[in-house]
Write a protein that holds these residues in place. Sequence first.
Motif, PDB file in Angstrom:
ATOM      1  N   PHE B  19       1.801   4.169  50.411  1.00 47.71           N
ATOM      2  CA  PHE B  19       2.442   3.030  51.084  1.00 47.71           C
ATOM      3  C   PHE B  19       2.567   1.831  50.158  1.00 47.71           C
ATOM      4  O   PHE B  19       3.560   1.102  50.193  1.00 47.71           O
ATOM      5  CB  PHE B  19       1.658   2.651  52.346  1.00 47.71           C
ATOM      6  CG  PHE B  19       2.001   3.534  53.510  1.00 47.71           C
ATOM      7  CD1 PHE B  19       3.243   3.443  54.120  1.00 47.71           C
ATOM      8  CD2 PHE B  19       1.093   4.466  53.996  1.00 47.71           C
ATOM      9  CE1 PHE B  19       3.573   4.256  55.191  1.00 47.71           C
ATOM     10  CE2 PHE B  19       1.410   5.281  55.063  1.00 47.71           C
ATOM     11  CZ  PHE B  19       2.659   5.188  55.660  1.00 47.71           C
ATOM     12  N   LEU B  20       1.528   1.631  49.318  1.00 49.83           N
ATOM     13  CA  LEU B  20       1.584   0.492  48.397  1.00 49.83           C
ATOM     14  C   LEU B  20       2.721   0.676  47.402  1.00 49.83           C
ATOM     15  O   LEU B  20       3.488  -0.255  47.139  1.00 49.83           O
ATOM     16  CB  LEU B  20       0.246   0.341  47.665  1.00 49.83           C
ATOM     17  CG  LEU B  20      -0.902  -0.174  48.534  1.00 49.83           C
ATOM     18  CD1 LEU B  20      -2.183  -0.280  47.723  1.00 49.83           C
ATOM     19  CD2 LEU B  20      -0.551  -1.549  49.122  1.00 49.83           C
ATOM     20  N   ARG B  22       5.348   2.481  47.806  1.00 47.72           N
ATOM     21  CA  ARG B  22       6.627   2.371  48.506  1.00 47.72           C
ATOM     22  C   ARG B  22       7.012   0.903  48.704  1.00 47.72           C
ATOM     23  O   ARG B  22       8.174   0.527  48.562  1.00 47.72           O
ATOM     24  CB  ARG B  22       6.562   3.084  49.857  1.00 47.72           C
ATOM     25  CG  ARG B  22       7.936   3.634  50.267  1.00 47.72           C
ATOM     26  CD  ARG B  22       7.886   4.307  51.587  1.00 47.72           C
ATOM     27  NE  ARG B  22       7.555   3.334  52.629  1.00 47.72           N
ATOM     28  CZ  ARG B  22       7.737   3.589  53.935  1.00 47.72           C
ATOM     29  NH1 ARG B  22       8.209   4.751  54.319  1.00 47.72           N
ATOM     30  NH2 ARG B  22       7.420   2.679  54.826  1.00 47.72           N
ATOM     31  N   SER B  23       6.003   0.067  49.024  1.00 51.46           N
ATOM     32  CA  SER B  23       6.311  -1.351  49.221  1.00 51.46           C
ATOM     33  C   SER B  23       6.745  -1.988  47.910  1.00 51.46           C
ATOM     34  O   SER B  23       7.575  -2.899  47.897  1.00 51.46           O
ATOM     35  CB  SER B  23       5.093  -2.079  49.799  1.00 51.46           C
ATOM     36  OG  SER B  23       4.058  -2.097  48.852  1.00 51.46           O
ATOM     37  N   ASN B  26      10.317  -0.903  47.363  1.00 49.75           N
ATOM     38  CA  ASN B  26      11.194  -1.668  48.260  1.00 49.75           C
ATOM     39  C   ASN B  26      11.315  -3.122  47.842  1.00 49.75           C
ATOM     40  O   ASN B  26      12.143  -3.858  48.354  1.00 49.75           O
ATOM     41  CB  ASN B  26      10.661  -1.637  49.697  1.00 49.75           C
ATOM     42  CG  ASN B  26      10.839  -0.256  50.302  1.00 49.75           C
ATOM     43  OD1 ASN B  26      11.541   0.569  49.750  1.00 49.75           O
ATOM     44  ND2 ASN B  26      10.202  -0.037  51.423  1.00 49.75           N
ATOM     45  N   ARG B  28       9.043  -5.461  48.383  1.00 50.18           N
ATOM     46  CA  ARG B  28       8.523  -6.412  49.377  1.00 50.18           C
ATOM     47  C   ARG B  28       7.091  -6.837  49.065  1.00 50.18           C
ATOM     48  O   ARG B  28       6.530  -7.672  49.734  1.00 50.18           O
ATOM     49  CB  ARG B  28       8.596  -5.799  50.787  1.00 50.18           C
ATOM     50  CG  ARG B  28      10.043  -5.515  51.193  1.00 50.18           C
ATOM     51  CD  ARG B  28      10.148  -4.953  52.590  1.00 50.18           C
ATOM     52  NE  ARG B  28       9.574  -5.839  53.571  1.00 50.18           N
ATOM     53  CZ  ARG B  28       8.887  -5.401  54.616  1.00 50.18           C
ATOM     54  NH1 ARG B  28       8.682  -4.123  54.779  1.00 50.18           N
ATOM     55  NH2 ARG B  28       8.392  -6.255  55.474  1.00 50.18           N
ATOM     56  N   PRO B  30       3.082  -5.436  47.604  1.00 49.77           N
ATOM     57  CA  PRO B  30       1.956  -4.725  48.230  1.00 49.77           C
ATOM     58  C   PRO B  30       1.025  -5.657  49.003  1.00 49.77           C
ATOM     59  O   PRO B  30       0.449  -5.256  50.018  1.00 49.77           O
ATOM     60  CB  PRO B  30       1.230  -4.086  47.042  1.00 49.77           C
ATOM     61  CG  PRO B  30       1.696  -4.812  45.829  1.00 49.77           C
ATOM     62  CD  PRO B  30       3.040  -5.403  46.136  1.00 49.77           C
ATOM     63  N   ARG B  32       1.783  -8.291  50.727  1.00 53.32           N
ATOM     64  CA  ARG B  32       2.367  -8.554  52.030  1.00 53.32           C
ATOM     65  C   ARG B  32       2.188  -7.341  52.954  1.00 53.32           C
ATOM     66  O   ARG B  32       1.838  -7.464  54.117  1.00 53.32           O
ATOM     67  CB  ARG B  32       3.853  -8.866  51.850  1.00 53.32           C
ATOM     68  CG  ARG B  32       4.501  -9.185  53.155  1.00 53.32           C
ATOM     69  CD  ARG B  32       5.863  -9.757  52.944  1.00 53.32           C
ATOM     70  NE  ARG B  32       6.618  -9.614  54.179  1.00 53.32           N
ATOM     71  CZ  ARG B  32       7.929  -9.788  54.250  1.00 53.32           C
ATOM     72  NH1 ARG B  32       8.599 -10.111  53.182  1.00 53.32           N
ATOM     73  NH2 ARG B  32       8.532  -9.649  55.389  1.00 53.32           N
ATOM     74  N   TRP B  33       2.397  -6.149  52.374  1.00 49.09           N
ATOM     75  CA  TRP B  33       2.230  -4.928  53.165  1.00 49.09           C
ATOM     76  C   TRP B  33       0.792  -4.826  53.684  1.00 49.09           C
ATOM     77  O   TRP B  33       0.565  -4.524  54.855  1.00 49.09           O
ATOM     78  CB  TRP B  33       2.554  -3.699  52.319  1.00 49.09           C
ATOM     79  CG  TRP B  33       2.512  -2.439  53.125  1.00 49.09           C
ATOM     80  CD1 TRP B  33       3.524  -1.901  53.847  1.00 49.09           C
ATOM     81  CD2 TRP B  33       1.382  -1.588  53.322  1.00 49.09           C
ATOM     82  NE1 TRP B  33       3.103  -0.766  54.483  1.00 49.09           N
ATOM     83  CE2 TRP B  33       1.784  -0.552  54.184  1.00 49.09           C
ATOM     84  CE3 TRP B  33       0.066  -1.617  52.859  1.00 49.09           C
ATOM     85  CZ2 TRP B  33       0.915   0.464  54.587  1.00 49.09           C
ATOM     86  CZ3 TRP B  33      -0.800  -0.607  53.251  1.00 49.09           C
ATOM     87  CH2 TRP B  33      -0.370   0.425  54.118  1.00 49.09           C
ATOM     88  N   GLU B  36       0.208  -7.238  56.521  1.00 57.52           N
ATOM     89  CA  GLU B  36       0.832  -6.843  57.786  1.00 57.52           C
ATOM     90  C   GLU B  36       0.139  -5.656  58.438  1.00 57.52           C
ATOM     91  O   GLU B  36       0.211  -5.466  59.643  1.00 57.52           O
ATOM     92  CB  GLU B  36       2.308  -6.503  57.543  1.00 57.52           C
ATOM     93  CG  GLU B  36       3.185  -7.732  57.453  1.00 57.52           C
ATOM     94  CD  GLU B  36       4.586  -7.385  56.982  1.00 57.52           C
ATOM     95  OE1 GLU B  36       4.852  -6.193  56.728  1.00 57.52           O
ATOM     96  OE2 GLU B  36       5.401  -8.323  56.868  1.00 57.52           O
ATOM     97  N   ASN B  37      -0.540  -4.827  57.627  1.00 60.85           N
ATOM     98  CA  ASN B  37      -1.086  -3.590  58.175  1.00 60.85           C
ATOM     99  C   ASN B  37      -2.600  -3.530  58.167  1.00 60.85           C
ATOM    100  O   ASN B  37      -3.173  -2.464  58.354  1.00 60.85           O
ATOM    101  CB  ASN B  37      -0.516  -2.403  57.414  1.00 60.85           C
ATOM    102  CG  ASN B  37       0.966  -2.249  57.684  1.00 60.85           C
ATOM    103  OD1 ASN B  37       1.356  -1.831  58.766  1.00 60.85           O
ATOM    104  ND2 ASN B  37       1.778  -2.636  56.725  1.00 60.85           N
TER     105      ASN B  37
END
Lengths: 399, 291
Positions: B19-20, B22-23, B26, B28, B30, B32-33, B36-37
């Motif tokens: 996920f990191l 992927r962020s 993208n 955006r 890591p 921030r990801w 948010e999560n």
Amino acid sequence: MTDASTEQVRSEPVSGRAAAGKATAAHGGGDLQMRSLTKRFGTFTAVDDLDLVIPQGSFFALLGPSGCGKTTTLRMVAGLEEPTAGTISIGAEDITATRPYKRPVNTVFQSYALFPHLDIFENVAFGLRRRGSKNIKQQVNEALELVELAQMGRRKPGQLSGGQQQRVALARAIVNRPSVLLLDEPLGALDLKLRRQMQIELKRIQTEVGLTFVHVTHDQEEAMTMADTIAVMNQGRIEQMGGPTDLYENPTTTFVANFLGQSNLVRAKVTSRGSDVLEVEAEGQAFTLPARRSFSDSDEIWFGVRPEKLSIGQGDAAEGLRGVITDTSFIGVSTQYLVRLPWGQEITAVRQNDGAPILRPGEQVTLTWDPRHAFALDASQDAHAGEDFGEGELLGSKG
Amino acid sequence: MVALLWTLALLDAAVLAYFLIRSLVNGRGPVRWLRENVILIIAVLSFEYLLLPNIVVVLFSFNQPNGRFNYTWTRFSLHAWQHPCDAAGMCSSLGLSLKIGLVATLAATVLGTLIAFALGRHRFRGRASTNLLIFMPMATPEVVMGSSLLTLFLSLKIPLGTTAILIAHVMFCLSFVVVTVKARIASMDPRLEQAAADLYATETQAFLRVTLPLVAPGIAAGALLAFSLSFDDYIITNFNATTGSITFPMYIWGAAQRGTPVQINVIGTLMFVIAVLAVLVGQTLGRRRRV
Ligand SMILES: Nc1ncnc2c1ncn2[C@@H]1O[C@H](COP(=O)(O)OP(=O)(O)OP(=O)(O)O)[C@@H](O)[C@H]1O
Ligand SMILES: [Mg+2]
């Protein structure tokens, strides 16, 4: 309660009975009678020595402020509350001790009380199923159509709006065609349009099927337009009972005078009692009223005139009450004026908007009225009784 | 065992890394990801912590240990699943536990529901003290209750064994049923029964068609609770058992001294699966009759 109102309690049902004659033949029921019905909760008396005869097939409205004992009265008739004293009977049969499920009575509960685990169809079918009726499906669908919820049969009560739930409660009771239908503010949650529509439907069902309706409401207009007989209740007692016109035109207590519509009450003294006409004096001015519209034995009275019975003249006149306009409220179909009298009291006058110019605050006016519209109430009562509860709605919307 | 923990940790790290990255891709960021999560991450970790024992139980039901103890992973095998009753005495103890559990649940649920209705619907002298007394068995330590019951049974000359265990289980399950059902009754509008009476339902009909269906979820919850309490109980049971009445928990406890058969894990896995299924079925039913 004065003698006059007791007299009406006795005399009114007799006139109603004739109208209900055809229904009596069709149904096994009979008049709903309450004798000395009393309910106490501890030391608090919720219903106080109620004597009431509701003729079979009549549309009876119970009107009164919150907490006056309307729901308690209905619950005793339904058998959900045990009376402290008194009896209830339908026709010749005393049902005071009858179990609720054996009474030919159904209730539309103020709180709906729909069964949350059953869908709308089964809610409506509940009473029919208990009695092993035939054609349940057809009867339920007809009842649902009547309240415009034919499409909602498979929904659960929790998925309906408040107004829709109220209509289900109505259908659930009506579908059983009981001898007596008790309606505890059955239209309270509906919007104006639906409410008027349901009022017409209710009235139609009542006349068609000839059921006895006991209808509790806060809405004066609803009571006036629908009911054959209205009883105004206050603190567990019937204050006055009669047909809508009779009740409105001849209030016998200050409570009724203020609760139903509005009244202007001026303190006065009786100066002479003729057989037809009563002469009174208020603040140095002499007035008259018909003797039969005096509901006071004492010479100290409240002299009353309804706001819409007053005509407003401009400038000085020889007769009538002189005053100054202090407030003007334009309602649309009519205009309501507050007029200050020379001794400081403010009274209300209503005038149709028939094209005459609207008067402004500060203008001098003279109020006149037909002496036949004046009435007299016993001065020992509070002139403002029932005022806080009355909504003034009747005058507002009807002009 | 350590290997299992490592596997799990690696798996977590891999998922997090995925996920990191992927962020990052993208664009955006890591951080921030993560921000948010963060709640989701904590929740997943807590669940792993919560379910780790169950995972171990399930995993080791497929083990074929070298010795008598099923404590180290050796090799994969379906032997225990194919021969669940090979462990001597286990299946009979399981049968006894199920029997006691079912009978105790039935008795405690019926009695408890009746008591709950009495307490929830009627005013009578001694109601407040009954309410208080109902809580007593829940508050008493099990060891104390077990030894007291033993004393009672011995002095009354009630033979120890299955009957004594049953009496004891009904007693301590009762309180839990009463509390659960009473809460449900308290939340029910009494006007619904009045509406039923108004619609021609006799007392019995009103109870069966309105009250019972509305209280049923509470009764079901009470019954499930009672069964798991009874099935699980070791301390009180042990005080009042004989060699002829070995329940499942007693069997496992005894076995653990001499060696743990893999079959225990098979039963454990089954219990876990059944419990999950029961919850799922309950929720589906609950959603269907949602009010
Ligand atoms: N179970 C009860 N115990 C004690 N007092 C009660 C009980 N039920 C009603 N009362 C009281 O009796 C009085 C009459 O209540 P009731 O419900 O009949 O009023 P209501 O006229 O229907 O009012 P509303 O228009 O607000 O519905 C109220 O003052 C209420 O507080
Ligand atoms: Mg009410």
